[in-house]
Design an enzyme around this catalytic site. Structure first.
Site, PDB file in Angstrom:
ATOM      1  N   PRO A  88       0.794  -1.241   0.000  1.00 18.63           N
ATOM      2  CA  PRO A  88       0.000   0.000   0.000  1.00 18.63           C
ATOM      3  C   PRO A  88       0.826   1.291   0.000  1.00 18.63           C
ATOM      4  O   PRO A  88       2.033   1.303   0.233  1.00 18.63           O
ATOM      5  CB  PRO A  88      -0.811  -0.106   1.301  1.00 18.63           C
ATOM      6  CG  PRO A  88      -0.808  -1.549   1.655  1.00 18.63           C
ATOM      7  CD  PRO A  88       0.515  -2.071   1.190  1.00 18.63           C
ATOM      8  N   GLU A  89       0.101   2.385  -0.221  1.00 20.11           N
ATOM      9  CA  GLU A  89       0.663   3.716  -0.063  1.00 20.11           C
ATOM     10  C   GLU A  89       1.215   3.876   1.349  1.00 20.11           C
ATOM     11  O   GLU A  89       0.593   3.452   2.325  1.00 20.11           O
ATOM     12  CB  GLU A  89      -0.424   4.770  -0.312  1.00 20.11           C
ATOM     13  CG  GLU A  89       0.046   6.202  -0.126  1.00 20.11           C
ATOM     14  CD  GLU A  89      -1.058   7.235  -0.335  1.00 20.11           C
ATOM     15  OE1 GLU A  89      -0.726   8.410  -0.550  1.00 20.11           O
ATOM     16  OE2 GLU A  89      -2.254   6.854  -0.306  1.00 20.11           O
ATOM     17  N   ALA A  90       2.416   4.475   1.444  1.00 21.05           N
ATOM     18  CA  ALA A  90       3.023   4.831   2.737  1.00 21.05           C
ATOM     19  C   ALA A  90       3.237   3.617   3.635  1.00 21.05           C
ATOM     20  O   ALA A  90       3.309   3.758   4.861  1.00 21.05           O
ATOM     21  CB  ALA A  90       2.168   5.875   3.461  1.00 21.05           C
ATOM     22  N   LYS A 119       4.766  11.246  -5.356  1.00 23.66           N
ATOM     23  CA  LYS A 119       3.421  11.789  -5.542  1.00 23.66           C
ATOM     24  C   LYS A 119       3.515  13.272  -5.907  1.00 23.66           C
ATOM     25  O   LYS A 119       4.129  14.059  -5.187  1.00 23.66           O
ATOM     26  CB  LYS A 119       2.632  11.602  -4.242  1.00 23.66           C
ATOM     27  CG  LYS A 119       1.123  11.782  -4.350  1.00 23.66           C
ATOM     28  CD  LYS A 119       0.501  11.373  -3.016  1.00 23.66           C
ATOM     29  CE  LYS A 119      -1.014  11.352  -3.066  1.00 23.66           C
ATOM     30  NZ  LYS A 119      -1.590  10.901  -1.773  1.00 23.66           N
TER      31      LYS A 119
END
Length: 355
Positions: A43-45, A156
């Site tokens: 996942p993100e982060a 991002k």
């Protein structure tokens, strides 16, 4: 001849330390390798953490001292991949940047740890990372190939809402797709992070590079996320993989919860997940996963642990389905009216990369 490979999305949660999260990533990746997975998305982060619910002591026109202490904790939890604040691109990928005196690599060793896990398992790893460079943090995604190591890294370009307080804007040049060959299948891989997927021109910049594997690590657990992923897949005639964390309130870091004045149920889900896989005609190949995490395993040594099986979504895909879908729609080619509509991105070649 079908061009098949097996892909996975891991609905995993950031652990209390970077070392613990890397250990969990390795455990999940080894489990995936045992089940025949060629590529896995986290996942993100995931490395560094998504500071959900934290306001960092801010209001419009004001910042509190405890919020600066929270940012210090978050900054120290972030990953140093050895890149520069502006992003060194190919010089970072090819290790042409100068080394610190007395060290064999730049950064904190996380890049090298990911490369080792990928090499030993044979699994291509894509992972969301909170990256520190200079005095700023970036929400990034790193591509790690089992043969060639790190192939590239996304930052991002537009953090969403209050994310803009803690994350800097990444260069659009990092939208560059990467290429590899897995299981004899040639892939062009690109990534859009979370609400970047709501940016039509950013999506088009990836479609223009002819990606057949479109990765969407996210922190969005709303029911509206799956329709967006189906739109992206059908629009781009590409396979879409999206991975999100599943987090209960009690799993938040202590530096976030210590200043909370509210009494909450620790078992409340503050992010329910929703990781999914979608095919190039917009068909859902793996339904969203809700309220389960790869970290819920009861026996890490059991390859059949039901929690791991539930939170690690695995699908076999035929990459030629992307080309089958181009019969009637190619938004960067035959369907694009490129005689009338033009897209340019500073520092980014939108031509499909050689494969």
């Amino acid at each position: 001849m079908p061009q098949k490979l097996t892909v996975a999305v891991a609905q995993a949660s950031t652990q209390c330390t970077l070392a613990a999260t890397l250990a969990a990533l390795e455990r999940v990746t080894r489990h995936a390798a045992a089940r025949g997975v060629h590529l896995i998305l986290f996942p993100e982060a995931y490395l560094g953490g998504y500071p959900r619910t934290c306001d960092f002591g801010t209001a419009v026109g004001a910042r509190g001292a405890h919020g600066r202490d929270q940012f210090l904790e978050y900054f120290h939890a972030a990953v140093d991949l050895g890149d520069t604040p502006t992003g060194a691109g190919d010089d970072w990928v090819n290790r042409r940047l100068p080394l610190p005196r007395g060290k064999e690599y730049r950064g904190d060793g996380t890049r090298e740890a990911l490369e080792k896990i990928s090499r030993e398992t044979g699994v291509f790893i894509v992972c969301g990372v909170i990256e520190r460079a200079g005095g700023s943090l970036y929400c990034s995604a790193i591509y790690v190939d089992p043969r060639d190591g790190a192939l590239g890294k996304r930052r991002k370009v537009m953090p969403t809402a209050s994310e803009r307080l803690i994350w800097a804007q990444g260069s659009p040049s990092t939208l560059k797709a990467v290429t590899t060959e897995l299981n004899g299948v040639r892939l062009t891989i690109g990534a859009a992070i979370c609400w970047e997927n709501y940016m039509p021109m950013l999506r088009q910049s990836l479609y223009s590079q002819n990606v057949n594997l479109y990765l969407a690590p996210t922190a969005d657990a709303r029911d509206t996320w799956l329709p967006l992923m189906r739109t992206v897949a059908g629009e781009g005639r590409t396979f879409v993989l999206s991975a999100n964390q599943c987090v209960r309130r009690r799993e938040l870091p202590g530096w976030i919860t210590a200043n909370s004045q509210d009494k909450h149920n620790g078992d409340e889900y503050i992010c329910r997940g929703g990781s999914c896989i979608v095919g190039p005609l917009g068909e859902v190949l793996s339904e969203p996963i809700w309220e389960v995490s790869t970290d819920d395993v009861t026996d890490a040594n059991d390859p059949n642990d039901p929690a791991m099986a539930a939170a690690l979504s695995i699908t076999e895909i035929d990459v030629e389905d992307c080309e089958r879908g181009r019969l009637d729609l190619d938004v960067a080619g035959s369907y694009s009216r490129n005689d009338s509509f033009k897209l340019t991105v500073d520092g980014l070649d939108l031509n499909p990369p050689p494969v």
